[in-house]
Design a protein around this motif. Structure first.
Motif, short mmCIF file in Angstrom:
data_model
loop_
_atom_site.label_atom_id
_atom_site.label_comp_id
_atom_site.label_asym_id
_atom_site.label_seq_id
_atom_site.Cartn_x
_atom_site.Cartn_y
_atom_site.Cartn_z
N ALA A 1 0.84 -1.28 0.02
CA ALA A 1 0.17 -0.16 0.06
C ALA A 1 0.82 1.39 -0.09
N LEU A 2 2.02 1.26 0.64
CA LEU A 2 2.80 2.35 0.72
C LEU A 2 3.63 2.41 -0.41
N ALA A 3 4.06 1.51 -1.09
CA ALA A 3 4.81 1.76 -2.22
C ALA A 3 3.86 2.08 -3.50
N LEU A 4 2.69 1.68 -3.33
CA LEU A 4 1.98 2.15 -4.50
C LEU A 4 1.01 3.33 -4.25
N ASP A 5 1.25 4.13 -3.18
CA ASP A 5 0.57 5.46 -3.00
C ASP A 5 -0.77 5.31 -2.76
N ALA A 6 -0.91 4.28 -2.06
CA ALA A 6 -2.59 4.05 -1.99
C ALA A 6 -3.31 5.15 -1.02
N GLU A 7 -4.44 5.21 -1.07
CA GLU A 7 -5.41 5.86 -0.41
C GLU A 7 -6.43 5.18 0.39
N VAL A 8 -7.02 5.39 1.50
CA VAL A 8 -7.88 4.71 2.13
C VAL A 8 -9.28 5.63 2.17
N VAL A 9 -10.32 4.65 1.87
CA VAL A 9 -11.41 5.59 1.87
C VAL A 9 -12.34 5.12 3.29
N ILE A 10 -12.62 6.09 4.01
CA ILE A 10 -13.33 5.84 5.31
C ILE A 10 -14.56 6.39 5.46
N GLU A 11 -15.69 5.64 6.12
CA GLU A 11 -17.01 6.19 6.28
C GLU A 11 -17.19 6.09 7.52
N SER A 12 -18.10 7.19 7.92
CA SER A 12 -18.58 7.11 9.39
C SER A 12 -19.84 8.16 9.40
N PRO A 13 -20.63 8.04 10.38
CA PRO A 13 -21.87 8.97 10.63
C PRO A 13 -21.68 10.54 10.40
N ARG A 14 -20.76 10.70 10.01
CA ARG A 14 -20.38 12.16 9.69
C ARG A 14 -19.70 12.49 8.09
N GLY A 15 -19.87 11.21 7.35
CA GLY A 15 -19.54 11.07 6.02
C GLY A 15 -18.31 10.37 5.58
N GLN A 16 -17.90 10.62 4.47
CA GLN A 16 -16.83 10.12 3.97
C GLN A 16 -15.46 10.76 3.87
N ARG A 17 -14.45 10.32 4.20
CA ARG A 17 -13.07 10.93 4.23
C ARG A 17 -11.96 10.27 3.46
N VAL A 18 -11.12 10.75 2.55
CA VAL A 18 -10.09 9.97 1.93
C VAL A 18 -8.85 10.46 2.49
N GLU A 19 -7.79 9.28 2.96
CA GLU A 19 -6.52 9.80 3.49
C GLU A 19 -5.52 8.95 2.89
N PRO A 20 -4.25 9.38 2.74
CA PRO A 20 -3.04 8.86 2.07
C PRO A 20 -2.74 7.64 3.18
N VAL A 21 -2.23 6.67 2.66
CA VAL A 21 -1.99 5.48 3.58
C VAL A 21 -0.77 5.82 4.34
N ASN A 22 -0.03 6.70 3.66
CA ASN A 22 1.23 6.99 4.26
C ASN A 22 1.04 7.78 5.79
N GLY A 23 -0.04 8.17 6.11
CA GLY A 23 -0.33 9.01 7.30
C GLY A 23 -1.40 7.93 8.11
N PHE A 24 -1.76 6.81 7.56
CA PHE A 24 -2.83 6.04 8.43
C PHE A 24 -2.29 5.16 9.22
N PHE A 25 -0.93 4.70 9.16
CA PHE A 25 -0.40 3.90 10.21
C PHE A 25 0.23 4.99 11.25
N GLN A 26 -0.09 4.63 12.55
CA GLN A 26 0.25 5.81 13.44
C GLN A 26 1.07 5.25 14.54
N ALA A 27 1.27 3.96 15.03
CA ALA A 27 1.83 3.12 15.95
C ALA A 27 1.51 1.67 15.58
N PRO A 28 2.29 0.68 16.16
CA PRO A 28 2.22 -0.60 16.05
C PRO A 28 0.46 -0.96 16.43
N PHE A 29 0.03 -1.57 15.45
CA PHE A 29 -1.43 -1.84 15.86
C PHE A 29 -2.43 -0.66 16.06
N MET A 30 -2.03 0.63 15.65
CA MET A 30 -2.88 1.74 15.80
C MET A 30 -2.81 2.19 14.39
#
Length: 286
Positions: free
Chosen positions: A129-158
């Motif tokens: 995912a990192l090598a391919l510049d992937a983005e994650v599509v995330i949904e919640s009751p507040r709507g949809q957001r898109v985030e680069p996977v490079n910032g998605f991983f914040q700590a081990p298992f987090m």
């Protein structure tokens, strides 16, 4: 070994899953393939009171081509990725990584979204995912957001995923051919997880490197992109001197903790070199 008691719910839509999740986000867990969550529950390391099964939601499954992107549903299995013609055409590295994961049973049930959300620092799929510049599509009751996977991983298992959010898709920019790619890893003999995994793709033009993406998993606290390597390689040829240089540069991008004897540094250099050397025969054939 048994889990703590829980309530099982099968969602028929993303909206239904979000509704249940929002009602009690701290005590609910999303169940995808289950290869990460269920072992944790059996070890009592996770004790959700409510399991929300998203396995029957069709919108979370499958691979679609959208303009310059591939959209991969979060519940898409590794086996589907390996056998998909669009993946093979536009981002073969993803299939190369998926083919190394676990065994046939794991590849038939494990999902790309589940792997990314679990954020195991020794998992294979985050490197792809990192090598391919992937983005994650995330949904919640507040709507949809898109985030680069490079910032998605914040700590081990987090990850950056909030308690009431669901990852619904992964978007990967198409990489037009010709592109050279490989995934090289040293597997743990018991678990099969990478002690180190190196995901690499390169675009060549007349024997010169025009674009290179390199991501590494397993050896650091988080999977990481080797940006210094990528920058150094611009406009260079893939020769022994260049390969030797990039293997040492890769250390500057990753934080290798608990490496007093230098074993991790050595392993990193060796496997980065191996990844580039795997591409050399293809370069000569151009």
């Amino acid at each position: 070994m048994y889990t703590a008691s829980f309530e099982y719910r099968r969602a028929n839509s993303v909206d239904e899953a979000l509704h249940w999740l929002a009602a009690d986000p701290e005590n609910s867990k999303i169940l995808a393939g289950g290869h990460s969550l269920l072992p944790l529950m059996k070890l009592m390391l996770a004790e959700p009171q409510i399991l929300i099964d998203i396995g029957r939601i069709r919108s979370l499954q499958g691979i679609l081509v959208e303009d310059n992107w591939l959209r991969i549903g979060a519940y898409t299995t590794y086996a589907e990725i390996i056998n998909n013609e669009e993946i093979a055409r536009f981002c073969p590295l993803l299939a190369q990584v998926a083919a190394t994961i676990g065994d046939v049973q794991v590849r038939n049930r494990g999902t790309i979204g589940g792997s990314l959300c679990h954020a195991d620092p020794q998992a294979d799929m985050p490197a792809a995912a990192l090598a391919l510049d992937a983005e994650v599509v995330i949904e919640s009751p507040r709507g949809q957001r898109v985030e680069p996977v490079n910032g998605f991983f914040q700590a081990p298992f987090m990850t950056s995923l909030a308690a009431d959010e669901i990852l619904t898709a992964i978007r990967i920019p198409k990489i037009p051919a010709p592109v050279l790619s490989t995934y090289v890893k040293r597997s743990h003999p018991a678990s099969g997880y990478p002690i180190i995994g190196v995901a690499l793709w390169v675009r060549m033009d007349g024997g010169v490197i025009r674009q290179c993406h390199l991501a590494i998993t397993g050896i650091a606290m988080l999977p990481f992109r080797a940006f210094k390597v990528e920058e150094y390689l611009q406009g260079r040829t893939l020769d022994p001197e260049t390969i030797a240089r990039v293997s040492s540069l890769a250390e500057e991008d990753g934080i290798l903790e608990e490496d007093e004897d230098g074993y991790k540094s050595h392993l990193l250099r060796v496997y980065v070199e191996r990844a580039f050397w795997q591409l050399v025969p293809s370069v000569k054939d151009e």
